[in-house]
Design an enzyme around this catalytic site. Structure first.
Site, short mmCIF file in Angstrom:
data_model
loop_
_atom_site.label_atom_id
_atom_site.label_comp_id
_atom_site.label_asym_id
_atom_site.label_seq_id
_atom_site.Cartn_x
_atom_site.Cartn_y
_atom_site.Cartn_z
N ASP A 123 61.01 29.64 92.70
CA ASP A 123 62.27 29.72 91.79
C ASP A 123 63.16 29.15 90.88
O ASP A 123 63.27 28.18 90.99
CB ASP A 123 63.26 30.25 93.42
CG ASP A 123 64.33 30.50 92.85
OD1 ASP A 123 64.38 31.20 91.56
OD2 ASP A 123 65.66 30.42 93.50
N ASP A 309 64.07 33.46 85.21
CA ASP A 309 64.50 33.75 86.80
C ASP A 309 63.30 34.16 87.22
O ASP A 309 62.68 35.79 87.48
CB ASP A 309 65.13 33.70 87.55
CG ASP A 309 65.65 33.92 88.76
OD1 ASP A 309 64.65 33.04 89.27
OD2 ASP A 309 66.36 34.10 89.25
#
Length: 425
Positions: A123, A309
């Site tokens: 992440d 992201d």
């Protein structure tokens, strides 16, 4: 997946595409490794669920645009969990096989912590490394492989240390912290700080496709107290040939992360590079222009910045961009019952292009924007689909998640820092 040359000419960047910096010789340590990823199953995740998770992660509060569909019958699909089979890990380049979440909603990879293999989500939108573990209630451990600190000879508890990461009102994890030896694709970091939560939100309990997160944002986002800790990327950077991580995500196929090297077999043409503002801890950069299909290039007036992201499924863009996009799709409408824009599944979706910095327009083809089927129109009987482009609800930044990232070869470079995108092979 190719960049539109006409748009590049319009933006007057034919001579302005920047290459990635070569770095100094002191950074060349001769080390690289990769994490391969494979799709698991064909059933896509429910689109509104992916949108809810994205809003929760960044604390975005959605507003109702006042449109509802009384004749919209949502499909609330429960997804089967596919058991991960043992595989033989290839030796070259430290490759590691893995499985991705259903329908490209997210991508997960196996990580070895203290000799125990667990599947985690990489992440770039956070900076905490934490893992589902035996300190959690039995309900949270059910149906998954958890990390057991007691079974690791290298685990050390960080006395007095805690972490508390919140992705929004309904998504969080907190508890104690320890250190252990972490092995990703054959690259090893000793004494990596790891969150050992004793409490996690229901969103993480329900998601059995992943057992925690490897935060790859900037370490300034890390929540460990009283002393902030470094991310895995920061800890491994000095031992890499080049301090880079690349993401080569593939729709409906095999993808991978690779650290320490730019693999020229993964992309074609130039890598367009944009400076990253890391002051808020994100891979944030200028995103001030867009175009729909072959339409005119328009300026984004509201929040002309974005972050890359890997931990978000969708593209969350300024409302003006989203409205302009769905205005080109026949039958598209914002439905509060679906929490976003929906459209007939047989509609033809246009591409969307966004300017990465001031010098490069990157185009996502329409076929990658059709995220999932979400319901049936009870009047026509036709299937209704949910788009991978949705509103950021006026948030201070736009979020380029996997819908965008899997259209490109993406380079996260700690030098600068910078972000690079290129056409994949």
């Amino acid at each position: 997946m190719r960049f539109l040359l006409s748009f590049l000419i319009t933006l007057s960047i034919a001579c302005g595409v920047l290459s990635l910096p070569s770095g100094s010789k002191s950074q060349l340590k001769g080390r690289s490794f990769k994490v391969e990823r494979v799709r698991r199953g064909n059933e896509p995740v429910h689109g509104p669920t992916a949108l809810r998770r994205a809003y929760e992660k960044f604390g975005i509060v959605p507003t109702d645009l006042g449109i509802d569909l009384d004749d919209f019958e949502p499909i609330m699909t429960k997804h089967a969990v596919v058991e991960k089979k043992d595989v033989t890990e290839p030796d070259q380049k430290g490759a590691v096989s893995a499985s991705s979440v259903l329908g490209d909603a997210a991508f997960v990879s196996p990580v070895i912590i203290g000799g125990q293999k667990v599947v985690l989500n990489f992440d770039t939108g956070s900076a905490d490394f934490w893992v589902m573990n035996t300190e959690l209630p039995a309900e949270a451990q059910k149906g998954r492989t958890v990390y057991n600190p007691s079974n690791s000879s290298t685990f050390k508890k960080m006395e007095g240390a805690t972490f508390n990461i919140s992705y929004g009102d309904a998504s969080y994890a907190y508890g104690g912290v320890g250190t252990d030896t972490v092995n990703v694709g054959g690259a090893i970091v000793k004494d990596q700080a790891i969150g050992i939560p004793d409490t996690v939100s229901s969103a993480f309990i329900e998601d059995t496709t992943s057992n925690g997160l490897v935060g790859l944002g900037f370490s300034s986002l890390n929540t460990v107290k009283p002393k902030q800790q470094k991310t895995f990327f920061d800890n491994i950077a000095d031992s890499l040939q080049e301090p880079v991580m690349t993401a080569s995500l593939k729709a409906n196929g095999v993808g991978e992360y690779e650290f320490g090297i730019l693999d020229h077999d993964k992309y074609q043409g130039d890598i367009a590079n944009v400076s990253v503002d890391s002051s808020k801890g994100f891979w944030q950069f200028e995103l001030a222009k867009f175009a729909v299909a072959d339409g005119d290039i328009q300026t984004i007036k509201e929040n002309p910045t974005a972050i890359a992201d890997t931990g978000t499924s969708l593209m969350l863009l300024s409302q003006e961009v989203v409205d302009a996009y769905y205005a080109k799709i026949e039958g598209a409408i914002y439905a509060s019952s679906a929490s976003g824009y929906i459209y007939p599944c047989n509609a033809s979706l246009p591409s969307i292009s966004v300017a990465i910095g001031s010098n490069h327009l990157a185009t996502v083809p329409g076929n990658l924007i059709n995220f999932s089927e979400v319901g049936i129109n009870k009047t026509t009987g036709g299937k209704v689909c949910f788009g991978g482009v949705q509103s950021n609800q006026g948030s201070s930044m736009q979020i380029l998640g996997d819908v965008f990232l899997k259209a490109f070869f993406v380079v996260f470079d700690l030098r600068g820092p910078s972000l690079g995108v290129a056409s994949p092979k």
